[in-house]
Each structure stands twice: as structure tokens, then as C-alpha cells.
Design a protein around this motif. Structure first.
Motif, PDB file in Angstrom:
ATOM      1  N   SER A   1      25.715  39.536  43.741  1.00  0.00           N
ATOM      2  CA  SER A   1      27.423  39.013  43.681  1.00  0.00           C
ATOM      3  C   SER A   1      27.954  39.986  42.847  1.00  0.00           C
ATOM      4  O   SER A   1      29.232  39.658  43.103  1.00  0.00           O
ATOM      5  CB  SER A   1      27.120  37.603  42.980  1.00  0.00           C
ATOM      6  OG  SER A   1      26.037  37.101  41.215  1.00  0.00           O
ATOM      7  N   ASP A   2      27.550  41.065  42.104  1.00  0.00           N
ATOM      8  CA  ASP A   2      28.219  41.564  40.969  1.00  0.00           C
ATOM      9  C   ASP A   2      29.242  42.328  41.789  1.00  0.00           C
ATOM     10  O   ASP A   2      28.389  43.079  42.327  1.00  0.00           O
ATOM     11  CB  ASP A   2      27.513  41.901  39.818  1.00  0.00           C
ATOM     12  CG  ASP A   2      27.864  42.718  38.962  1.00  0.00           C
ATOM     13  OD1 ASP A   2      29.713  42.867  38.680  1.00  0.00           O
ATOM     14  OD2 ASP A   2      27.501  43.413  38.153  1.00  0.00           O
TER      15      ASP A   2
ATOM     16  N   GLU B   1      30.537  40.543  51.069  1.00  0.00           N
ATOM     17  CA  GLU B   1      32.100  40.451  50.600  1.00  0.00           C
ATOM     18  C   GLU B   1      32.442  40.888  51.954  1.00  0.00           C
ATOM     19  O   GLU B   1      32.241  41.429  53.131  1.00  0.00           O
ATOM     20  CB  GLU B   1      31.913  41.384  50.089  1.00  0.00           C
ATOM     21  CG  GLU B   1      32.971  42.139  49.538  1.00  0.00           C
ATOM     22  CD  GLU B   1      32.904  43.215  48.566  1.00  0.00           C
ATOM     23  OE1 GLU B   1      32.943  42.575  46.800  1.00  0.00           O
ATOM     24  OE2 GLU B   1      33.286  44.093  48.882  1.00  0.00           O
TER      25      GLU B   1
ATOM     26  N   GLU C   1      37.268  37.204  47.240  1.00  0.00           N
ATOM     27  CA  GLU C   1      35.928  37.290  45.769  1.00  0.00           C
ATOM     28  C   GLU C   1      35.661  35.583  45.525  1.00  0.00           C
ATOM     29  O   GLU C   1      36.944  34.641  46.172  1.00  0.00           O
ATOM     30  CB  GLU C   1      36.603  37.395  44.482  1.00  0.00           C
ATOM     31  CG  GLU C   1      36.742  39.170  44.393  1.00  0.00           C
ATOM     32  CD  GLU C   1      37.082  39.351  42.841  1.00  0.00           C
ATOM     33  OE1 GLU C   1      37.424  38.732  42.157  1.00  0.00           O
ATOM     34  OE2 GLU C   1      36.454  40.858  42.689  1.00  0.00           O
ATOM     35  N   PRO C   2      34.173  34.804  45.285  1.00  0.00           N
ATOM     36  CA  PRO C   2      33.873  36.362  45.067  1.00  0.00           C
ATOM     37  C   PRO C   2      33.020  35.666  46.616  1.00  0.00           C
ATOM     38  O   PRO C   2      32.908  35.639  47.611  1.00  0.00           O
ATOM     39  CB  PRO C   2      32.242  34.925  44.610  1.00  0.00           C
ATOM     40  CG  PRO C   2      33.145  33.337  44.757  1.00  0.00           C
ATOM     41  CD  PRO C   2      34.448  33.857  45.434  1.00  0.00           C
ATOM     42  N   ARG C   3      31.123  37.369  45.824  1.00  0.00           N
ATOM     43  CA  ARG C   3      30.730  37.340  47.504  1.00  0.00           C
ATOM     44  C   ARG C   3      30.045  35.768  47.629  1.00  0.00           C
ATOM     45  O   ARG C   3      30.072  34.845  46.540  1.00  0.00           O
ATOM     46  CB  ARG C   3      30.176  39.101  46.879  1.00  0.00           C
ATOM     47  CG  ARG C   3      30.323  40.107  46.869  1.00  0.00           C
ATOM     48  CD  ARG C   3      29.629  40.519  46.330  1.00  0.00           C
ATOM     49  NE  ARG C   3      30.446  41.716  46.297  1.00  0.00           N
ATOM     50  CZ  ARG C   3      29.290  43.024  45.780  1.00  0.00           C
ATOM     51  NH1 ARG C   3      28.566  43.558  45.078  1.00  0.00           N
ATOM     52  NH2 ARG C   3      30.334  44.810  45.611  1.00  0.00           N
TER      53      ARG C   3
END
Length: 698
Positions: free
Chosen positions: A43-44, A94, A103-105
Motif C-alpha cells: 500500500s506504500d 492504484e 490515494e490511498p491505494r
């Protein structure tokens, strides 16, 4: 600003993605727009190692900024979209709109795992197949002397071991190979069936060895065969004929009891064809001697086990012309009751006959009376047939030399016979269990058909016939459409592979799965063939199992049907004919003689079954998780539905409406199409003229 409304499985190779795009003020964006979908393992946002990516160019938006896309169908894909993509511990999506990453994923939950579940949907059938293979191993439970281990059992062990290896990969990381693994496992199961069912070259030792087997009939007392055997031998002054009863002590007839029931003979007689007179001596003397052969044989033998466990035999005494019924006093026929004359040979004459046990538990005899050209059904009033009733029906046939009689599922006797005069296949059925009336019909008349006909009752209760079509030199099967055979399907020709069917007997029965099993011999060479049909009417199928058992055989009759057919036949390889059985039972001795190998093979099969069960459990768990997510989203509930005014319809073209889910399965806060579910109006036609569009909220 971006708000996703649903993510759902759209089929075996795509995911339906539905969303709404608005600007910072909350106003819907105006399309078209370019959208990119990219999957990551993290998720980063700093993790740029994409697992898969695709583009959707010029996506149209509805007046509310909404859109629906099928992820997996985009352009310029990077990577592979398929089950392997979702076989990771975590997966994130994404979405990039017009170059801006939203965002976010988003975590990809178990919705996408339906793709993996679909890949292993064959696991339940595979589990059943493995269980069937295990049961087949367990079915070899009877000892039989034999010394041929060969490679069959070791190959079986290898095949089951390979099956276990193939199935264990179902829970591996490379889901792209799941289908290949299932195919490999199926191939291994086919290998097991081929090995277990592979006939050995030798046949079992003869059931009986005595001179001159002419013909025989067979019945089963529980699991043990009973035989009515006609044999002939030379007395020095002519041929003698003997009707013998043989009671086997086990299925393999490793020991038996034989009793003589009736006898006949042939004799050579010389007579003077031309006499002359000597005028000198006044005596007559013969100038031309002729030889005549008189045959008084036994024929039309049949046997059935009575309701009291005592065998009942019928036979034709050709000396008197009587068709007789004899009841044994015990199971081994140590003594018999006095013969009961069914047809006296003067006012009637049997040319073909058969006996069965009627619905009352008493014998019933069917025979064709060649004097009066009629079929007669004699229904015995007791076990010995000391009293009986007879029903007759006149047939167009004037020559019948073979008939087959069975009891229908409704208790009515059913008869199939071959009209040798017209070369037709005839069918008769009693109007009730007591056979007070008989209905007849001609089932097939094109060409020379119906020879050696046998009848059995199919799994659906309708009669099934196997017979020779001598016009085309083929064995055929004909299936009735109902119990009364008011209509039939098309006659199916059976390919015996090793040649055309001979004029020897045909045998027909049904195995535990309700599939027809046939036994016949071919010409030239007398090769014995057994065939297990896949289809109920024996229509040709790649699943048919054909086996050949060697040459010089005649008059086969099926003995056992599962797991591999076994037949009894007359071995005509030498002048001293004998009664033999096919050697499939020797596989039993192979398993018993190598118990450790057999147990290893069975353990491997159990392991394979466990692996398949685990794969199915994973798929089931994924589906349960899907159910939970769908419940949260409102899938499967009606919620609150609001019909859209035509002026507010979200799409300008018809295509997006066609992709809308129906309102019961649609998630909350989305558009849906009503087809009568959840009290929707299937004739609303409010959007694009033909679509019934609603907006669904919780």
C-alpha cells in the motif's frame, strides 16, 4: 476527488469496477477521461514495483461522474492478468485518472479470489474420481490362485503416486498451472482405470472340463453362479446328450456340485431302401442299404433360482417334444420333483423358451408355439408349477428360434423375440403381473434384424435390447422411450473393433451405474469382446470401455459387471470344449499377493484425495469471504430503490446500461437494471428506451 462504489467479479477473466469522479467542490467530472489501473503488493506509494497495469482511454462518464469498467480488458497491459496475480498475501489497486494517482491505494479483497476459485471448480469431481479409484482398489476382495504380477500393480502404484504429486500442486503459488494440473490428474486417473481394467492374456482355469459342451444357461444365486449345461459324448453306438446342473460354491467356481437332470441320444439306424425277390429260392434280399441318423437331443435349457432358494430348470426333450420344468428339492439339486410338462409336444411345440421368477415369486415360462404360431406365457401358481394358467397371443411370426424374457420394474413380464420368417425384432409385454393379457409390437423390420436378441430393463424402467443386424453385420442396441415401448430411439451400432459379430449368443446387462454392458464374439476367430457403454442407449462415446479376451470363444454370458466385466463362455479352442471365464479375477490375486504395494497405492490415493479436498476448502473459504463482502456492500439484498427520471439517465449511449447488474445483486449506492426482482418494473423503459434503471441505496 474519487469515490469507488463497487468491485466485483465479472467473469473468469475480468473484475467489474464501478466508481464516481467528482472535483474538489463535489461536482461530477465531465468525460471522457483516461484511467489507469495498477496492482501492487504494497500500500506504500513509494513501492513502484507494479505487478500488473492497464489503461482505459476516453472513458465516458455519466451526468453524475459515474463509470463502470472491466478490469482485465484494458489496453497496453504490462504483466499478466489472471489467477496468479491474486495468489499473494496482500494486493493493492492504484487508480490514476488523467495522470493523477488517487490515494490511498485500495486493498483488493476476496472478490478477486473468485477467479482462483473458478480455476479449482473441478476439484469436487476430481475428489469423487479419486474416491472411485480408491473404491476400485478396495473391490478386489476375493482370493484367486494366480501367479501373474507383471508390471500392472507397480504401474498402478506409480500412477497413483503421480496423481498425488499432481493434486498437491493445486495449493501451490503458480495458479496459472492449476488447469494443467487438473488435466494431468485426470490423465493419471484414466491410467489407473486402464491398468486395473487391462485384461491379462491368460484366462482362468475352466469351471468344468468335460467333453463336448454344446450350450449353457446361467443364473446367480446371490453371488454364486448356477449353470444348466448341455454336453455330448460318444457312447460307441451313437451320441449321448446330458443336461447337467452345476452349482458353484463361490463366485470363481473354484469348487462346484454337478447333478444330472435329463438325457437324450442319437443313434445310427440301417434300413433297406430296395428289396429284390429271388424266384429260385423264393427269398427276398436287400440290394440297397441306407443309413439314418436319429437325434433326440436336449435343448432350450434355462435356470432360475426360486423364491425358496431352490433352482428351477426348463428344457426341451426332443424325443417326446415336451417342454419340461423341473424344480430342485434343495439348493444343490440333490433330488428333483417330477418334471412338469409346460408344452406337450403334440398340440403345441416349443421352438424357443425361457424361464424367470414372476412377481408372485413363482416361476413363469415364456415359449413360442410353432404349431399355432403364438407366444404362450405360463404363469405357475406355486413353486413347483404343479398348477398354472396360460395366456396366448397369436403372432405374424411363423418361425422363432430365440427369445429373451425379463421382469419389468412394474412386475410385468417383458419378452423380446426374433421372427426368423420375416427377420424382424418383436416385442411383447404382459398387461399385468399375472399376464392376463399380452400386447405385442414390431420394433424393427428393416433388413435382417433381431437375431440373438437379449432384453434388459434400463435404469429408467424402459426396456433395452441388444441384437444382431445381419444385413449390416453389426451388433446393435435399441432403447425404448417408456416401459411399454410405445416409441424407441434410433438403433445404435456398436463397434466391436476386432471384427463383425458372430452368430453366437449376445449377452446384455446393466452395471451398478445403470450403464449397459455387452458381451459378444466376433468373426473370424471367435474373439470374446466386452463393452461397457457410457450412454444409456450405447450411442458411441469416447468414454466407452472395450475389452477383448482372446479367440475361439462362443456363447458368452456376463458374470460380473463391476469394476470390470467378466464373462462365462464356451472355449472352442480344442475338440474337448470347456466352460471358461475371463481372467479378470487374476487382478485380485495380484493385489492380495502384494498387499504392501496395494496399501501404498491406496495411501497415495488417500493423500491425493486429501490434497484435492484442501484445494476445495481454500476455494470454499474464498467464496465465503466473498459472501461477507457482498453482504456488506448490499449485494443480494433489495435495499431502497429509486427509479430514475428519463431526463436524469446517467449514460448517453446504450452500452453502459447493458453492463448494469440487476438490482438484487448490485451493491448499494450504485445504478442497477430492474427485471422484476425486488418489486422493480421490468417494463419501466426509462433509459435509452429499453432499460429499467434504478438507483440503489441502503
Amino acid at each position: 476527488m474519487f469515490f469507488a462504489t463497487s468491485l466485483a467479479n465479472a467473469g473468469p477473466a475480468a473484475i467489474s469496477y464501478q466508481g464516481t469522479l467528482v472535483d474538489s467542490s463535489g461536482d461530477p467530472l465531465v468525460g471522457p477521461v483516461d484511467i489507469n489501473f495498477t496492482f501492487y503488493a504494497s500500500s506504500d506509494p513509494a513501492d513502484e514495483a507494479a505487478l500488473y497495469s492497464e489503461d482505459h482511454i476516453d472513458v465516458a462518464l455519466d451526468p453524475f461522474g459515474g463509470f463502470t469498467l472491466a478490469v482485465g480488458t484494458g489496453s497496453s497491459p504490462v504483466g499478466t492478468f489472471g489467477p496468479a496475480l491474486f495468489q499473494v498475501d496482500e494486493l493493492f489497486l492504484e487508480v490514476v485518472v488523467e495522470g493523477e494517482a488517487l490515494e490511498p491505494r485500495q486493498p483488493v479483497l476476496s472478490v478477486a479470489w473468485a477467479l482462483v476459485a473458478s480455476e479449482v471448480e473441478g476439484a469436487p469431481d476430481l475428489i469423487n474420481d479419486v474416491a472411485a479409484a480408491t473404491n476400485q482398489l478396495n473391490s478386489f476382495d476375493a482370493a484367486f490362485p494366480g501367479d501373474q504380477l507383471g508390471d500392472a500393480l507397480s504401474a498402478l502404484d506409480d500412477a497413483v503416486g503421480s496423481l498425488q504429486t499432481s493434486l498437491s500442486a493445486l495449493t501451490g503459488d503458480s495458479s496459472d498451472s492449476v488447469i494443467q494440473q487438473l488435466a494431468a490428474a485426470t490423465a493419471r486417473l484414466d491410467s489407473i482405470e486402464a491398468i486395473v481394467g487391462d485384461p491379462l492374456e491368460s484366462v482362468s482355469p475352466p469351471i468344468a472340463t468335460s467333453e463336448g459342451f454344446l450350450d449353457f444357461a446361467m443364473s446367480l444365486d446371490g453371488a454364486n453362479p448356477l449353470f444348466a449345461v448341455i454336453r455330448t459324448f460318444d457312447t460307441g453306438w451313437g451320441e449321448a446328450y446330458e443336461l447337467e446342473f452345476v452349482a458353484c460354491d463361490d463366485l470363481l467356481c473354484s469348487s462346484s456340485t454337478t447333478r444330472s437332470i435329463a438325457s437324450g441320444y442319437s443313434e445310427t439306424e440301417e434300413y433297406c431302401e430296395l428289396w429284390e425277390y429271388d424266384p429260385d429260392t423264393g427269398e427276398e434280399f436287400c440290394t440297397l442299404w441306407m443309413t439314418a441318423e436319429n437325434f433326440y437331443s436336449i435343448s432350450q435349457q434355462d435356470v432360475v433360482v426360486g423364491s425358496d432358494g431352490n433352482p428351477v430348470l426348463t428344457y426341451l426333450d426332443e424325443y417326446s417334444g415336451d417342454l419340461n420344468l423341473v424344480r430342485c428339492a434343495d439348493s444343490t439339486c440333490s433330488t428333483t420333483d417330477a418334471p412338469v410338462v409346460i408344452s406337450d409336444g403334440t398340440t403345441t411345440n416349443s421352438s424357443a423358451s425361457g424361464v424367470l421368477l414372476g412377481a408372485s415369486g413363482n416361476p413363469l415360462v415364456a415359449f413360442f408355439d410353432s404349431v399355432n404360431d403364438r407366444l404362450e406365457m405360463v404363469v405357475c401358481s406355486n413353486a413347483s408349477c404343479s398348477t398354472s394358467s396360460t395366456t396366448t397371443v397369436t403372432l405374424a411370426a411363423t418361425s422363432v428360434h430365440h427369445l429373451s424374457v425379463v421382469l419389468g420394474d412394474d412386475g410385468r413380464p417383458v419378452v423380446a423375440l426374433h421372427d426368423s420368417s420375416d427377420r424382424d425384432l418383436e416385442f411383447a409385454r404382459c398387461g399385468d403381473a399375472a399376464c392376463s393379457t399380452i400386447q405385442t409390437t414390431t420394433l424393427a423390420s428393416a433388413g435382417w434384424v433381431g437375431s440373438q436378441v437379449e432384453v434388459a430393463i434400463g435404469a429408467d424402467g424402459a426396456p433395452l435390447f441388444a441384437f444382431l443386424n445381419q444385413t449390416d453385420s453389426v451388433l446393435q442396441v435399441l432403447q425404448c422411450q417408456d416401459e411399454g415401448c410405445s416409441a424407441t430411439g434410433s438403433a445404435q451400432s456398436v463397434d466391436l473393433a476386432s471384427g463383425a459379430p458372430s452368430s453366437s449368443a449376445v449377452s446384455l446387462s446393466l452395471n451398478a451405474s445403470g450403464r449397459p454392458v455387452l458381451a459378444a464374439t466376433t468373426t473370424p476367430g471367435g474373439t470374446l469382446v466386452t463393452l461397457t457403454c457410457w450412454e444409456a442407449d450405447c450411442a458411441p462415446s469416447s468414454h466407452d470401455v472395450l475389452r477383448t479376451w482372446g479367440a475361439d470363444a462362443r456363447a458368452p454370458k456376463l458374470l460380473a459387471l463391476d469394476p470390470v466385466p467378466s464373462a462365462i463362455y464356451v472355449d472352442a479352442a480344442s475338440s474337448a470344449e470347456s466352460l471358461q471365464r475371463t481372467g479378470v479375477e487374476e487382478v485380485t490375486s495380484l493385489v492380495l499377493a502384494n498387499q504392501a504395494t496395494a496399501e501404498s497405492a491406496q495411501n497415495a490415493a488417500n493423500g491425493a484425495q486429501s490434497a484435492a479436498t484442501g484445494a476445495q476448502a481454500d476455494a470454499t473459504s474464498a467464496l465465503l469471504e466473498i459472501d461477507g463482502i457482498e453482504s456488506t456492500l448490499g449485494v443480494g439484498t433489495c435495499g431502497s430503490l429509486y427509479d430514475i427520471q428519463p431526463s436524469a439517465c446517467p449514460f448517453s449511449t446504450a452500452d453502459p446500461y447493458a453492463a448494469l447488474p440487476n438490482c438484487e445483486v448490485a451493491p448499494n449506492n450504485s445504478f442497477c437494471e430492474g427485471d422484476g426482482e425486488c418489486s422493480t418494473n421490468g417494463l419501466l423503459n426509462n433509459c435509452s428506451g429499453i432499460y429499467d434503471v434504478y438507483y440503489k441505496v441502503p
